[in-house]
Design an enzyme around this catalytic site. Structure first.
Site, PDB file in Angstrom:
ATOM      1  N   LYS A 165       0.832  -1.208   0.000  1.00 54.98           N
ATOM      2  CA  LYS A 165       0.000   0.000   0.000  1.00 54.98           C
ATOM      3  C   LYS A 165       0.868   1.261   0.000  1.00 54.98           C
ATOM      4  O   LYS A 165       0.661   2.166  -0.791  1.00 54.98           O
ATOM      5  CB  LYS A 165      -0.941   0.014   1.231  1.00 54.98           C
ATOM      6  CG  LYS A 165      -1.836  -1.210   1.336  1.00 54.98           C
ATOM      7  CD  LYS A 165      -2.735  -1.169   2.564  1.00 54.98           C
ATOM      8  CE  LYS A 165      -2.023  -1.236   3.901  1.00 54.98           C
ATOM      9  NZ  LYS A 165      -1.389  -2.529   4.200  1.00 54.98           N
ATOM     10  N   ARG A 212     -10.174   0.339   8.073  1.00 55.76           N
ATOM     11  CA  ARG A 212      -9.754  -1.014   8.423  1.00 55.76           C
ATOM     12  C   ARG A 212     -10.845  -1.777   9.148  1.00 55.76           C
ATOM     13  O   ARG A 212     -10.637  -2.926   9.513  1.00 55.76           O
ATOM     14  CB  ARG A 212      -8.565  -0.905   9.369  1.00 55.76           C
ATOM     15  CG  ARG A 212      -7.227  -1.174   8.722  1.00 55.76           C
ATOM     16  CD  ARG A 212      -6.208  -0.774   9.775  1.00 55.76           C
ATOM     17  NE  ARG A 212      -5.027  -1.532   9.709  1.00 55.76           N
ATOM     18  CZ  ARG A 212      -3.901  -1.099   9.161  1.00 55.76           C
ATOM     19  NH1 ARG A 212      -3.852   0.061   8.573  1.00 55.76           N
ATOM     20  NH2 ARG A 212      -2.829  -1.842   9.200  1.00 55.76           N
ATOM     21  N   ARG A 255      11.851  -5.025   5.354  1.00 53.27           N
ATOM     22  CA  ARG A 255      11.537  -3.624   5.047  1.00 53.27           C
ATOM     23  C   ARG A 255      12.343  -2.636   5.888  1.00 53.27           C
ATOM     24  O   ARG A 255      12.570  -2.832   7.060  1.00 53.27           O
ATOM     25  CB  ARG A 255      10.055  -3.355   5.290  1.00 53.27           C
ATOM     26  CG  ARG A 255       9.753  -1.845   5.235  1.00 53.27           C
ATOM     27  CD  ARG A 255       8.324  -1.514   5.284  1.00 53.27           C
ATOM     28  NE  ARG A 255       7.623  -2.155   6.363  1.00 53.27           N
ATOM     29  CZ  ARG A 255       6.292  -2.195   6.443  1.00 53.27           C
ATOM     30  NH1 ARG A 255       5.560  -1.637   5.503  1.00 53.27           N
ATOM     31  NH2 ARG A 255       5.713  -2.785   7.446  1.00 53.27           N
ATOM     32  N   ARG A 289      -1.073  -8.919  13.251  1.00 50.73           N
ATOM     33  CA  ARG A 289      -1.585  -7.954  12.261  1.00 50.73           C
ATOM     34  C   ARG A 289      -2.414  -8.673  11.192  1.00 50.73           C
ATOM     35  O   ARG A 289      -3.433  -8.167  10.734  1.00 50.73           O
ATOM     36  CB  ARG A 289      -0.429  -7.179  11.616  1.00 50.73           C
ATOM     37  CG  ARG A 289       0.119  -6.082  12.527  1.00 50.73           C
ATOM     38  CD  ARG A 289       1.559  -5.729  12.215  1.00 50.73           C
ATOM     39  NE  ARG A 289       1.753  -5.060  10.947  1.00 50.73           N
ATOM     40  CZ  ARG A 289       2.952  -4.884  10.374  1.00 50.73           C
ATOM     41  NH1 ARG A 289       4.050  -5.324  10.976  1.00 50.73           N
ATOM     42  NH2 ARG A 289       3.056  -4.262   9.228  1.00 50.73           N
ATOM     43  N   ARG A 325      10.637  -0.665  11.482  1.00 47.37           N
ATOM     44  CA  ARG A 325       9.492  -0.454  12.363  1.00 47.37           C
ATOM     45  C   ARG A 325       9.480  -1.459  13.507  1.00 47.37           C
ATOM     46  O   ARG A 325       9.823  -2.617  13.323  1.00 47.37           O
ATOM     47  CB  ARG A 325       8.189  -0.581  11.557  1.00 47.37           C
ATOM     48  CG  ARG A 325       7.841   0.723  10.863  1.00 47.37           C
ATOM     49  CD  ARG A 325       6.760   0.600   9.843  1.00 47.37           C
ATOM     50  NE  ARG A 325       5.609  -0.201  10.233  1.00 47.37           N
ATOM     51  CZ  ARG A 325       4.546  -0.379   9.451  1.00 47.37           C
ATOM     52  NH1 ARG A 325       4.500   0.213   8.263  1.00 47.37           N
ATOM     53  NH2 ARG A 325       3.553  -1.124   9.846  1.00 47.37           N
TER      54      ARG A 325
END
Ligand code: AP5
Ligand code: MG
Length: 214
Positions: free
Chosen positions: A13, A87, A126, A171, A160
């Protein structure tokens, strides 16, 4: 054109939102980025959500709806990209009401469809530029010069706190329980477009563009 980018954690996203900001002068509204900014600046709300985010759970609808509502008065430029919002069904209803109150419309919902197996690698690899927000990956999108952002030259490259396998599992659970019902919700409203998010980034970008221009 106002759009939602919908998809599991790591679906791409943020990556695709940045392409749309660059190419179409759109405005990215990422509730995840807003919440992380609140944590960094140490606001009361930031302190309240920190542990929830690190555990991979959703923060309350009230908080994120408030964050989005504040943004709708700003310059919408080439249109808004809702990244990571809504969400829950309550957030989706609230977004519809907020847009209607401003005389705005939701033009498209793009679902980035991915397999869970690909997400572990994407999330654990990431890192992001703390200065300009560019998103990288150890293997699929490394920086050209190690430790330096390609876009702005900053050395402030970050990982993160919720990008680990335990948080990711939670998640994903939250995504399937609370967010995936939005796929049916927007399908019924007639503005859902599914894109194969497992393809190379450039191919995903081309398919997103095709969906928006259709
Ligand atoms: P948020 O920040 O929104 O995280 P997320 O939804 O879990 O999604 P990510 O940002 O992890 O993934 P992405 O889809 O943006 O993928 P990216 O492009 O970075 O939310 C974080 C937390 O905040 C939530 O858990 C919750 O606690 C809270 N929160 C936020 N919004 C909320 C809301 N509305 N309600 C309640 N709580 C909320 O890509 C990932 C990696 O893959 C990168 O390394 C990238 O380089 C790589 N990659 C991307 N595309 C490709 C490709 N096509 N091929 C190969 N690699 C790729
Ligand atoms: Mg993101």
């Amino acid at each position: 054109m106002n759009i939602i980018l919908l998809g599991a954690p790591g679906a791409g996203k943020g990556t695709q939102a940045r392409v749309l900001v660059e190419g179409r002068n759109m405005v990215q509204l990422s509730t995840g980025d807003m919440l992380r900014a609140a944590r960094t600046s140490g606001t009361e709300m930031g302190k309240k959500v920190a542990a929830i985010m690190d555990a991979g759970q959703l923060v309350t609808d009230e908080i994120v709806i408030g964050l989005i509502a504040e943004q709708l008065d700003g310059d919408t430029k080439g249109g808004l990209i809702f990244d990571g919002f809504p969400r829950t069904l309550a957030q989706a209803d609230a977004l519809g009401d907020l847009l209607a109150a401003k005389g705005m419309e939701l033009d498209a919902v793009v679902e980035l469809r991915v397999d869970d197996e690909a997400l572990v690698d994407r999330i654990t690899g990431r890192f992001t530029c703390g200065n300009c927000g560019e998103v990288y990956h150890d293997r699929t999108k490394p920086t050209k010069v190690e430790g330096t952002c390609d876009v702005c030259g900053s050395h402030d490259l970050k990982r993160r706190a919720d990008d680990n396998e335990d948080s990711l599992r939670q998640r994903l659970l939250e995504y399937y329980k609370k967010t995936s019902p939005l796929i049916g919700y927007y399908h019924c409203k007639g503005n859902l477009n599914a894109v194969d998010g497992l393809q190379a980034m450039e191919k995903v970008t081309a398919d997103v563009a095709a969906a928006l221009d259709a």
